[in-house]
Design a protein around this motif. Structure first.
Motif, PDB file in Angstrom:
ATOM      1  N   LEU A  30       0.823  -1.211   0.000  1.00  9.91           N
ATOM      2  CA  LEU A  30       0.000   0.000   0.000  1.00  9.91           C
ATOM      3  C   LEU A  30       0.858   1.262   0.000  1.00  9.91           C
ATOM      4  O   LEU A  30       0.567   2.230  -0.723  1.00  9.91           O
ATOM      5  N   MET A  31       1.917   1.264   0.788  1.00  9.87           N
ATOM      6  CA  MET A  31       2.822   2.417   0.824  1.00  9.87           C
ATOM      7  C   MET A  31       3.512   2.603  -0.527  1.00  9.87           C
ATOM      8  O   MET A  31       3.648   3.727  -1.015  1.00  9.87           O
ATOM      9  N   TYR A  32       3.924   1.513  -1.134  1.00  8.56           N
ATOM     10  CA  TYR A  32       4.592   1.589  -2.431  1.00  8.56           C
ATOM     11  C   TYR A  32       3.626   2.105  -3.503  1.00  8.56           C
ATOM     12  O   TYR A  32       3.996   2.946  -4.333  1.00  8.56           O
ATOM     13  N   ALA A  33       2.391   1.623  -3.474  1.00  8.37           N
ATOM     14  CA  ALA A  33       1.382   2.109  -4.424  1.00  8.37           C
ATOM     15  C   ALA A  33       1.129   3.603  -4.214  1.00  8.37           C
ATOM     16  O   ALA A  33       0.970   4.356  -5.186  1.00  8.37           O
ATOM     17  N   PHE A  34       1.119   4.032  -2.966  1.00 12.43           N
ATOM     18  CA  PHE A  34       0.903   5.449  -2.657  1.00 12.43           C
ATOM     19  C   PHE A  34       2.015   6.317  -3.236  1.00 12.43           C
ATOM     20  O   PHE A  34       1.747   7.322  -3.896  1.00 12.43           O
ATOM     21  N   ILE A  35       3.269   5.924  -3.019  1.00 12.78           N
ATOM     22  CA  ILE A  35       4.364   6.767  -3.533  1.00 12.78           C
ATOM     23  C   ILE A  35       4.439   6.713  -5.061  1.00 12.78           C
ATOM     24  O   ILE A  35       4.850   7.683  -5.685  1.00 12.78           O
ATOM     25  N   CYS A  36       4.037   5.586  -5.647  1.00 16.68           N
ATOM     26  CA  CYS A  36       4.034   5.517  -7.110  1.00 16.68           C
ATOM     27  C   CYS A  36       2.970   6.445  -7.691  1.00 16.68           C
ATOM     28  O   CYS A  36       3.189   7.082  -8.714  1.00 16.68           O
TER      29      CYS A  36
END
Length: 160
Positions: A30-36
């Motif tokens: 979820l964090m990775y999707a957010f920063i992407c």
């Protein structure tokens, strides 16, 4: 970046079991999707950073070594009764193409004792040196060469 998020999750939990691992994988995703989505990050940038990891590590070692050398030079200058300091303001332009590389060069200059980046405007630097000798060759420093190698594929893609 995803692995970094997961590693931080595991470290902050202090233990690892199936529940913490699964929950950590989901939170990291979820964090990775957010920063992407919101911070212009991508898997391609992760791959690029990973492919340049050798240069990044070399840059950090060189930065550390240059900081040590500059500390010794400043100590000699400060404790020398014979030598009188001649502060100088140096203006120079760089051939670095990306903003990130330019900022990293400005930070390296500032982190090195005896010099401080006063301003950075596009590709023009203004640097204050504790002594004029500290500014000699600053535009062709080892930092500039290494940062040019780090940014080479990016600059070619952007056409800058």
């Amino acid at each position: 970046m995803y692995l970094l998020f997961f590693a931080i999750w595991v470290i902050l939990n202090g233990k690892i079991n199936l529940e913490i691992t699964i929950f950590g994988l989901v939170i990291a995703a979820l964090m990775y999707a957010f920063i992407c989505k919101f911070m212009e990050f991508s898997i391609q940038k992760d791959i690029f950073i990973f492919s340049k990891m050798g240069y990044i590590i070399a840059y950090l070692f060189i930065l550390f070594w240059e900081i040590l050398k500059a500390n010794v030079a400043v100590l000699k200058l400060v404790f020398s009764a014979k030598y009188e300091m001649e502060p100088a303001i140096i203006h120079f332009k760089t051939t670095l193409h990306t903003k990130g590389a330019r900022v990293m060069l400005a930070n390296a200059i500032t982190l090195t004792p005896g010099t401080i980046t006063v301003s950075l405007d596009d590709d023009e630097y203004v640097v204050h040196c504790l002594d004029k000798d500290f500014g000699e060759g600053i535009e062709d420093s080892v930092f500039t060469t290494l940062l040019a190698r780090l940014e080479a594929p990016i600059a070619g893609k952007r056409g800058k």
